[in-house]
Every structure is written in C-alpha cells, then in structure tokens.
Motif scaffolding. Structure first.
Motif, PDB file in Angstrom:
ATOM      1  N   ALA A  16      -1.203  20.946   8.310  1.00 10.80           N
ATOM      2  CA  ALA A  16       0.055  20.966   8.406  1.00 10.80           C
ATOM      3  C   ALA A  16       0.621  19.640   9.473  1.00 10.80           C
ATOM      4  N   GLY A  17       1.644  19.015   9.114  1.00 11.57           N
ATOM      5  CA  GLY A  17       2.399  18.267   9.805  1.00 11.57           C
ATOM      6  C   GLY A  17       2.023  16.619   9.962  1.00 11.57           C
ATOM      7  N   ASP A  18       0.686  16.177   8.924  1.00 13.15           N
ATOM      8  CA  ASP A  18       0.198  15.641   8.762  1.00 13.15           C
ATOM      9  C   ASP A  18       1.009  15.069   7.909  1.00 13.15           C
ATOM     10  N   ASP A  19       1.162  13.403   7.766  1.00  9.50           N
ATOM     11  CA  ASP A  19       1.841  12.308   7.347  1.00  9.50           C
ATOM     12  C   ASP A  19       0.742  10.955   7.197  1.00  9.50           C
ATOM     13  N   TRP A  20       0.176  11.207   5.589  1.00  7.98           N
ATOM     14  CA  TRP A  20      -1.115  10.800   5.790  1.00  7.98           C
ATOM     15  C   TRP A  20      -0.783   9.758   4.179  1.00  7.98           C
ATOM     16  N   THR A  21      -1.370   8.808   4.108  1.00  7.22           N
ATOM     17  CA  THR A  21      -1.605   8.077   3.203  1.00  7.22           C
ATOM     18  C   THR A  21      -3.158   7.454   3.059  1.00  7.22           C
ATOM     19  N   HIS A  22      -3.492   7.337   1.492  1.00  7.59           N
ATOM     20  CA  HIS A  22      -4.930   7.166   1.612  1.00  7.59           C
ATOM     21  C   HIS A  22      -5.087   5.467   0.340  1.00  7.59           C
ATOM     22  N   VAL A  23      -5.763   5.272   1.350  1.00 10.24           N
ATOM     23  CA  VAL A  23      -6.121   3.890   0.502  1.00 10.24           C
ATOM     24  C   VAL A  23      -7.640   3.656   0.085  1.00 10.24           C
ATOM     25  N   PRO A  24      -8.567   2.657  -0.687  1.00  6.40           N
ATOM     26  CA  PRO A  24      -9.292   2.659  -0.903  1.00  6.40           C
ATOM     27  C   PRO A  24     -10.527   1.776   0.120  1.00  6.40           C
ATOM     28  N   ASP A  25      -8.411   0.651   0.451  1.00  5.34           N
ATOM     29  CA  ASP A  25      -9.730  -0.123   1.742  1.00  5.34           C
ATOM     30  C   ASP A  25      -8.690  -0.914   2.869  1.00  5.34           C
ATOM     31  N   LEU A  26      -9.617  -2.064   2.828  1.00  5.67           N
ATOM     32  CA  LEU A  26      -8.606  -2.769   3.754  1.00  5.67           C
ATOM     33  C   LEU A  26      -7.198  -2.949   3.780  1.00  5.67           C
ATOM     34  N   GLU A  27      -7.679  -3.796   1.466  1.00  2.00           N
ATOM     35  CA  GLU A  27      -6.712  -4.421   1.095  1.00  2.00           C
ATOM     36  C   GLU A  27      -5.544  -3.472   1.225  1.00  2.00           C
ATOM     37  N   GLY A  28      -5.774  -2.147   0.466  1.00  2.00           N
ATOM     38  CA  GLY A  28      -5.073  -1.186   0.539  1.00  2.00           C
ATOM     39  C   GLY A  28      -3.610  -0.702   1.821  1.00  2.00           C
ATOM     40  N   ALA A  29      -4.590  -0.783   2.272  1.00  2.00           N
ATOM     41  CA  ALA A  29      -4.237  -0.270   4.081  1.00  2.00           C
ATOM     42  C   ALA A  29      -2.744  -1.289   4.200  1.00  2.00           C
ATOM     43  N   VAL A  30      -2.805  -3.300   3.836  1.00  2.00           N
ATOM     44  CA  VAL A  30      -2.173  -3.606   3.960  1.00  2.00           C
ATOM     45  C   VAL A  30      -1.670  -3.561   3.176  1.00  2.00           C
ATOM     46  N   ALA A  31      -1.272  -3.264   1.648  1.00  2.00           N
ATOM     47  CA  ALA A  31      -0.239  -3.367   0.831  1.00  2.00           C
ATOM     48  C   ALA A  31       0.772  -1.884   1.092  1.00  2.00           C
ATOM     49  N   ALA A  32       0.064  -0.900   1.345  1.00  2.00           N
ATOM     50  CA  ALA A  32       0.897   0.114   1.928  1.00  2.00           C
ATOM     51  C   ALA A  32       1.687   0.325   3.414  1.00  2.00           C
ATOM     52  N   LEU A  33       1.372  -0.585   3.944  1.00  2.00           N
ATOM     53  CA  LEU A  33       2.600  -1.481   4.879  1.00  2.00           C
ATOM     54  C   LEU A  33       3.770  -1.692   4.366  1.00  2.00           C
ATOM     55  N   PRO A  34       4.878  -1.354   4.965  1.00  2.00           N
ATOM     56  CA  PRO A  34       6.208  -1.322   4.212  1.00  2.00           C
ATOM     57  C   PRO A  34       6.534  -2.820   4.654  1.00  2.00           C
ATOM     58  N   ASP A  35       6.945  -3.873   4.079  1.00  2.00           N
ATOM     59  CA  ASP A  35       7.993  -4.841   4.095  1.00  2.00           C
ATOM     60  C   ASP A  35       8.286  -5.585   5.684  1.00  2.00           C
ATOM     61  N   ASP A  36       9.504  -4.449   6.146  1.00  2.00           N
ATOM     62  CA  ASP A  36      10.538  -4.786   6.697  1.00  2.00           C
ATOM     63  C   ASP A  36       9.187  -4.761   8.401  1.00  2.00           C
ATOM     64  N   ALA A  69      -7.295  -9.297   7.476  1.00  2.00           N
ATOM     65  CA  ALA A  69      -6.944  -8.540   5.977  1.00  2.00           C
ATOM     66  C   ALA A  69      -5.202  -8.260   6.340  1.00  2.00           C
ATOM     67  N   PHE A  70      -4.615  -8.872   7.161  1.00  2.00           N
ATOM     68  CA  PHE A  70      -3.433  -8.178   7.759  1.00  2.00           C
ATOM     69  C   PHE A  70      -2.771  -9.321   8.202  1.00  2.00           C
ATOM     70  N   ALA A  71      -3.443 -10.318   8.397  1.00  3.84           N
ATOM     71  CA  ALA A  71      -2.182 -11.667   7.977  1.00  3.84           C
ATOM     72  C   ALA A  71      -1.444 -11.733   7.073  1.00  3.84           C
ATOM     73  N   ALA A  72      -1.426 -11.100   5.912  1.00  3.31           N
ATOM     74  CA  ALA A  72      -0.695 -11.132   5.294  1.00  3.31           C
ATOM     75  C   ALA A  72       0.380 -10.574   5.186  1.00  3.31           C
ATOM     76  N   LYS A  73       0.797 -10.133   6.205  1.00  7.60           N
ATOM     77  CA  LYS A  73       1.464  -9.327   6.669  1.00  7.60           C
ATOM     78  C   LYS A  73       2.099  -9.632   8.352  1.00  7.60           C
ATOM     79  N   PRO A  74       2.174 -10.993   8.465  1.00  5.92           N
ATOM     80  CA  PRO A  74       2.775 -10.773   9.870  1.00  5.92           C
ATOM     81  C   PRO A  74       4.061 -10.899  10.360  1.00  5.92           C
ATOM     82  N   GLN A  75       4.668 -10.324   9.585  1.00  3.32           N
ATOM     83  CA  GLN A  75       5.984  -9.815  10.178  1.00  3.32           C
ATOM     84  C   GLN A  75       6.065  -8.476  10.842  1.00  3.32           C
ATOM     85  N   HIS A  76       4.587  -7.999  11.175  1.00  6.18           N
ATOM     86  CA  HIS A  76       5.223  -6.563  11.873  1.00  6.18           C
ATOM     87  C   HIS A  76       3.981  -7.371  13.457  1.00  6.18           C
ATOM     88  N   HIS A  77       4.791  -6.235  13.953  1.00  2.00           N
ATOM     89  CA  HIS A  77       3.998  -6.346  15.430  1.00  2.00           C
ATOM     90  C   HIS A  77       2.180  -5.774  15.613  1.00  2.00           C
TER      91      HIS A  77
END
Ligand code: 3Y8
Ligand code: NAP
Length: 256
Positions: free
Chosen positions: A108-128, A143-151
């Motif tokens: 209870a209280g967890d806000d989890w998104t399950h993804v199958p692999d690293l690419e899924g984790a990158v895709a689950a990140l927001p664009d903002d 793999a996270f270089a695909a979304k360089p906008q994040h810190h």
C-alpha cells in the motif's frame, strides 16, 4: 572429497559463505566473484576473482578443481552466469542449487510501474525533463542516453564508472547494503522525481523503495531476466540442509 564452488556477489552469498566457514565442514568451499568491482568485500573462504571463460571454461574449472557441488548465489540479474552454471553442471553431472531471493512485491502506498527490460524503463520515463535516480549500477546506463533531457543521479560502486553519454548527471559512490534514512536523504537532497531500479529482491537494495513510498515517488521497476530451470533454495539454511543431505557439510557448529 567434496568441493563446493559458491558463485557469489550478493548479500545472501556472503551470509552463506559465513555459514560454510563456521560449519564443521568435511568439505571445502571456494567463493567466486566476477571481478566487477575494484575491492570486493572480503569473504571467510578462499576466493577466486574473474570469469571462468564461458561454459567450457567453467567445465574446465570444475574438472581441474574437482568441484562436486555448485551453489549459484549470484544476483537475479546475473543471468549469463546462471545459464552457464546450469549448462556446465548438466554436462559434468555436478550437483547444482540456486539460492534465490523472492522478487519485491508492491505494498500500500507504492506507485510502481513494472517494465520487462531496460528499454521498457526508458520508455516509461516522461518526456518532460525530470530528475531520475538510476539505481541500476553502471553496466546498463547507455540505454538512458535516448532521453538526455533528464538529470540522472547515478549510484556506482567504483568511481569513474559513469558514462559521458548522459549529459546531465550527478554521481554517488556507494556500496550497499543501503538503509532507509540514507536513501530518503539521498532522494530529497537530489530532488528526485522518478526512481529506476531492478527487481533485485533481498534486503540490500530495498531501502530506496521504502524511501520512495515515504516520499510518494514513482518507481519504474525492471523485471528479472528469465533464468534456466534448476533446483532452488530460498534461504541459507535450505542450502546448508541440501549440502548436509548430500553428505558434504555437517551442520553442527565448529567446536561443539
Ligand atoms: C561485484 C561485491 C554483500 C553483497 C552486497 C545485494 C545487495 C549491496 C544493492 C542501488 C542498487 C546494483 C549493484 C547492488 C546491490 C548488494 C550486494 C548489491 C545494486 C557488490 C559486489 C559486486 C557488485 C556488482 C554490482 C554491479 C551492479 C550491481 C551496484 C563487492 C557490491 C545496482 C544491482 O560498478 C559496477 O560495475 C557494478 C556492477 C553488477 C549492477 C550493474 O549492472 O552495474 N552489483 N555489487 C561482484 C563480483 O565481482 O562478482 O564489491 O563487494 C555486491 C552487492 N551489490 O556481500 O554484502 O545482494 O543485492 N549492486 C541492483 O540490485 O540493482 C545497487 O544503488 O540502490
Ligand atoms: P552476468 O552478466 O550474469 O555474467 C557475465 C559474465 O561474468 C559471466 O558469463 C562470467 O564470465 C562472469 N561472472 C558473473 N558472475 C560471476 C561470478 N560470481 N564468478 C565468476 N565469474 C562470474 O553477471 P553480472 O550481472 O555482470 O554480475 C557480475 C557479478 O556481480 C555477479 O557476482 C553478481 O552476483 C554480482 N551482482 C550483479 C548484480 C546485477 O545487477 N547484475 C547486482 C549485484 C551483484 P565467464 O563467462 O567468463 O565465466
């Protein structure tokens, strides 16, 4: 003569090494690290460091060292080692058991998104642009270089292990096991908005999940890779019983 090869690199492997060192063992055991980190935690058993050279290399090691039992206590994401151990044991008739820890389950209280692999984790990140704690070590950061906008906040075991492909990063050098107070402060100090983690299970890496729950932060959790079929144990005691049953280790404490 019984010879046990303990494939380590996890909290549970270190606990098992201690149990084997303390048991009145009429078998001897060798602890194995991959050599991923500069100064791995010392173990109370003779220790080898480095790969075996694939399945054939492990078969050669089993034969050269007259290994009779292998305990695979590697991390759930160390899938290649587990596949190699299963193949080598099948080809040599070596006894094999895996010490596996259960995957984490949301509470209870967890806000989890399950993804199958690293690419899924990158895709689950927001664009903002966001502030993301990548608690996945160093081997899978590219793999996270695909979304360089994040810190990205990186937590690494050894310095100098980050990659330049991520333009905005902060790095923390720390070797677990971690605690909730420390991980809560880390998430606050770096104004983290998202956490990416592997569903490692166990106690050594779960503090960040509890910290995220307190701070009501979303967690992107990467599912474990498929592992080969093999006999498994859920605790050090079960492994010791398996070894005792095969007549290799008496479970009485040394000196009693
Ligand atoms: C080299 C041995 C013990 C073992 C402790 C556990 C707990 C602390 C938490 C975060 C997550 C991560 C990472 C992590 C944890 C334990 C355990 C665990 C996660 C050491 C160790 C070795 C490694 C290898 C290292 C990887 C990296 C992964 C960091 C020693 C400390 C992220 C896994 O810099 C690198 O190259 C790091 C590589 C593989 C994952 C990756 O892909 O980068 N573990 N970790 C083992 C070897 O050479 O064979 O140096 O002492 C062991 C431990 N790390 O005895 O108490 O049991 O899980 N290790 C993950 O779970 O996501 C950190 O930061 O919140
Ligand atoms: P991996 O991808 O499954 O294995 C890659 C290669 O590393 C293996 O084929 C083997 O090389 C070598 N190797 C792996 N574990 C070894 C061990 N214990 N002893 C000797 N050689 C080993 O492994 P990994 O994910 O890089 O993990 C490496 C180590 O870090 C393991 O000890 C693991 O338990 C620990 N660890 C990993 C993670 C993680 O997130 N992956 C987390 C915590 C701890 P050869 O083919 O040459 O034999």
């Amino acid at each position: 003569m019984t010879r046990i090869l303990l494939l380590g690199g996890t909290t549970e492997a270190s606990q098992l090494a201690r149990a084997l060192a303390d048991a009145a063992a009429d078998a001897d055991a060798v602890f194995s690290y991959a050599g991923r980190t500069d100064n791995p935690v010392a173990q109370p058993l003779p220790t080898r460091i480095g790969g075996f050279g694939g399945v054939d290399g492990l078969i050669g090691y089993i034969r050269d060292q007259a290994i009779t039992h292998i305990v695979d206590a590697t991390h759930p994401f160390a899938a290649q080692m587990s596949h190699n151990a299963a193949a080598a044991c099948a080809q040599t008739g070596t006894a094999l058991i895996a010490l596996e820890r259960p995957a984490w389950q949301a509470q209870a209280g967890d806000d989890w998104t399950h993804v199958p692999d690293l690419e899924g984790a990158v895709a689950a990140l927001p664009d903002d642009p966001s502030r993301v704690f990548l608690a996945i070590g160093k081997q899978n950061l590219a793999a996270f270089a695909a979304k360089p906008q994040h810190h990205y906040l990186l937590r690494l075991v050894d310095p100098g292990a980050g990659i330049s492909a991520l333009p905005h990063t902060s790095t923390v050098i720390a070797r677990g096991p971690f605690d909730v107070a420390g991980d809560t402060a880390l998430l606050r100090d770096h104004a983290i908005t998202h956490i990416v983690a592997k569903n490692a299970g166990g106690t050594g890496a779960e503090a960040k999940l509890e910290a995220a729950r307190h701070l009501r932060l979303p967690v992107i959790l990467i599912d474990r890779p498929a592992l080969p079929p093999r006999e498994t144990a859920a605790s050090v005691a079960q492994v010791m019983a398996w070894l005792a049953h095969s007549g290799t280790v008496s479970t009485t404490e040394r000196g009693v």
